[in-house]
Design a protein around this motif. Structure first.
Motif, PDB file in Angstrom:
ATOM      1  N   ASN A 270       0.853  -1.419   0.004  1.00 39.03           N
ATOM      2  CA  ASN A 270      -0.095   0.142   0.164  1.00 39.03           C
ATOM      3  C   ASN A 270       0.829   1.272  -0.198  1.00 39.03           C
ATOM      4  N   LEU A 271       1.048   1.948  -1.064  1.00 41.83           N
ATOM      5  CA  LEU A 271       1.790   2.998  -1.269  1.00 41.83           C
ATOM      6  C   LEU A 271       1.089   4.226  -1.623  1.00 41.83           C
ATOM      7  N   ALA A 272      -0.458   4.008  -1.195  1.00 48.86           N
ATOM      8  CA  ALA A 272      -1.107   5.214  -1.603  1.00 48.86           C
ATOM      9  C   ALA A 272      -0.659   6.476  -0.968  1.00 48.86           C
ATOM     10  N   GLY A 273      -0.748   7.506  -1.804  1.00 46.75           N
ATOM     11  CA  GLY A 273      -0.446   8.902  -1.357  1.00 46.75           C
ATOM     12  C   GLY A 273       1.150   9.028  -0.921  1.00 46.75           C
ATOM     13  N   ALA A 274       2.050   7.896  -1.209  1.00 48.55           N
ATOM     14  CA  ALA A 274       3.292   7.978  -0.796  1.00 48.55           C
ATOM     15  C   ALA A 274       4.140   8.952  -1.620  1.00 48.55           C
ATOM     16  N   ASN A 275       5.290   9.424  -1.138  1.00 50.80           N
ATOM     17  CA  ASN A 275       6.100  10.470  -1.938  1.00 50.80           C
ATOM     18  C   ASN A 275       7.246   9.768  -2.347  1.00 50.80           C
ATOM     19  N   LEU A 276       7.504   9.250  -3.590  1.00 43.84           N
ATOM     20  CA  LEU A 276       8.758   8.639  -4.248  1.00 43.84           C
ATOM     21  C   LEU A 276       9.361   9.452  -5.328  1.00 43.84           C
TER      22      LEU A 276
END
Length: 338
Positions: A270-276
């Motif tokens: 779950n990388l929803a909304g993550a800053n990559l």
């Protein structure tokens, strides 16, 4: 120079003394003297005869060598940061691996790079270099490249290592107390026995790092990345403020900007909304991952498995991606996949 000073230097040296910080040896005749690994921080060697002298691995920070004769001297792996060598004779001097910085003053026309010296300052490139047992405490080495470097038993107390690349570096038994390692890449680094008390490792990449035997009292690990292959000290329980990178991991809203995540397995995560933003995900697996609303601005996605991933509202502006049948391209759009 007072001859008594030279006699005292020799007597103390023979008796095992190695700290001669600030000693005045201006005009001294030290021809062929062997002074390897001696601490001459701030010493004055102005106009001294140092032909064929051995200063290998000596600490010569802020030392004065103005108009000294260093012909044929051995200065390999010496620390010459902020040293003054204006007017010095360096004919046939050995300087391979000697450290210098922007404050080191050389004779007119001298090129430290041609002499195989190593620049030690922010952004320096020292990949695979042998820096073991060096005293680099308090230095600003922001964004330097030490990937694969040998930094065993180094003095790094209070050193600024922010955003430094220490991929696969060997750092066992080093003193890293109060060091600034924020956003540093320590992926696959060997830190066994290092002292990291009071160090700041916020958002550092510890994937695959070996931290066995490390001292971690009062160490800031907020937002640091680790994986199942990361080895912590016996009995250490990673706090919830760390990000565990593994299949199915919950990384909602995590700040992973600029992180080196090559080959990492985050399938179903779950990388929803993550800053990559500007992260390196080359060869990573993000199959079936939730990347909805994530920021992948400028991210390296070459060879990344995105099959089944949720890319709804994902920002892919300037991301480097594989296009079927084409050369790698930079995406110039925002994904608005439903």
């Amino acid at each position: 120079m007072n001859l008594k000073t030279l006699e005292n230097l020799w007597t103390a040296f023979v008796e095992g003394e190695r700290d001669f910080t600030g000693i005045n040896l201006a005009g001294a005749d030290l021809n062929h003297w062997s002074l390897a690994r001696v601490d001459f921080w701030g010493a004055d060697f102005s106009r001294a005869n140092l032909t064929q002298a051995n200063f290998r691995r000596a600490n010569l920070k802020q030392a004065q060598f103005s108009h000294a004769n260093l012909a044929g001297a051995d200065l390999r792996w010496a620390d010459l940061r902020e040293a003054v060598l204006t007017g010095a004779e360096l004919e046939a001097a050995r300087l391979e691996g000697a450290l210098y910085n922007a404050q080191t003053q050389f004779p007119v026309g001298f090129n430290p790079d041609q002499a195989s010296m190593w620049s030690l300052e922010p952004g320096a490139t020292l990949a695979t270099k042998d820096l073991r047992e060096r005293d680099l405490g308090g230095s600003d080495l922001t964004a330097a490249d030490f990937s694969g470097a040998l930094l065993v038993n180094c003095q790094l107390f209070g050193t600024v290592l922010k955003r430094v690349n220490l991929l696969s570096a060997l750092m066992g038994d080093s003193d890293l107390r109060y060091a600034d390692l924020r956003q540093a890449t320590l992926m696959l680094a060997d830190l066994r026995g290092a002292d990291l008390r009071h160090a700041d490792l916020a958002q550092a990449n510890l994937i695959g790092a070996n931290l066995r035997g490390c001292q971690l009292a009062n160490t800031n690990l907020d937002g640091a990345l680790y994986s199942d292959s990361t080895q912590f000290p016996r009995g250490f329980q990673p706090p919830k403020t760390l990000h565990h990178l593994a299949p199915g991991a919950s990384l909602w809203g995590a700040d992973l900007s600029g992180a080196r995540l090559t080959g990492v397995d985050l399938r179903g995560a779950n990388l929803a909304g993550a800053n990559l933003m500007h992260a390196d995900l080359w060869g990573a697996c993000l199959a079936n991952a939730d990347l909805s609303g994530a920021n992948l601005l400028g991210t390296n996605l070459l060879g990344t498995d995105l099959s089944g991933a949720n890319l709804s509202q994902t920002n892919l502006m300037q991301a480097i991606i594989d296009l079927p049948g084409e050369k790698p391209a930079i995406a110039a759009f925002n994904s608005q996949t439903a």
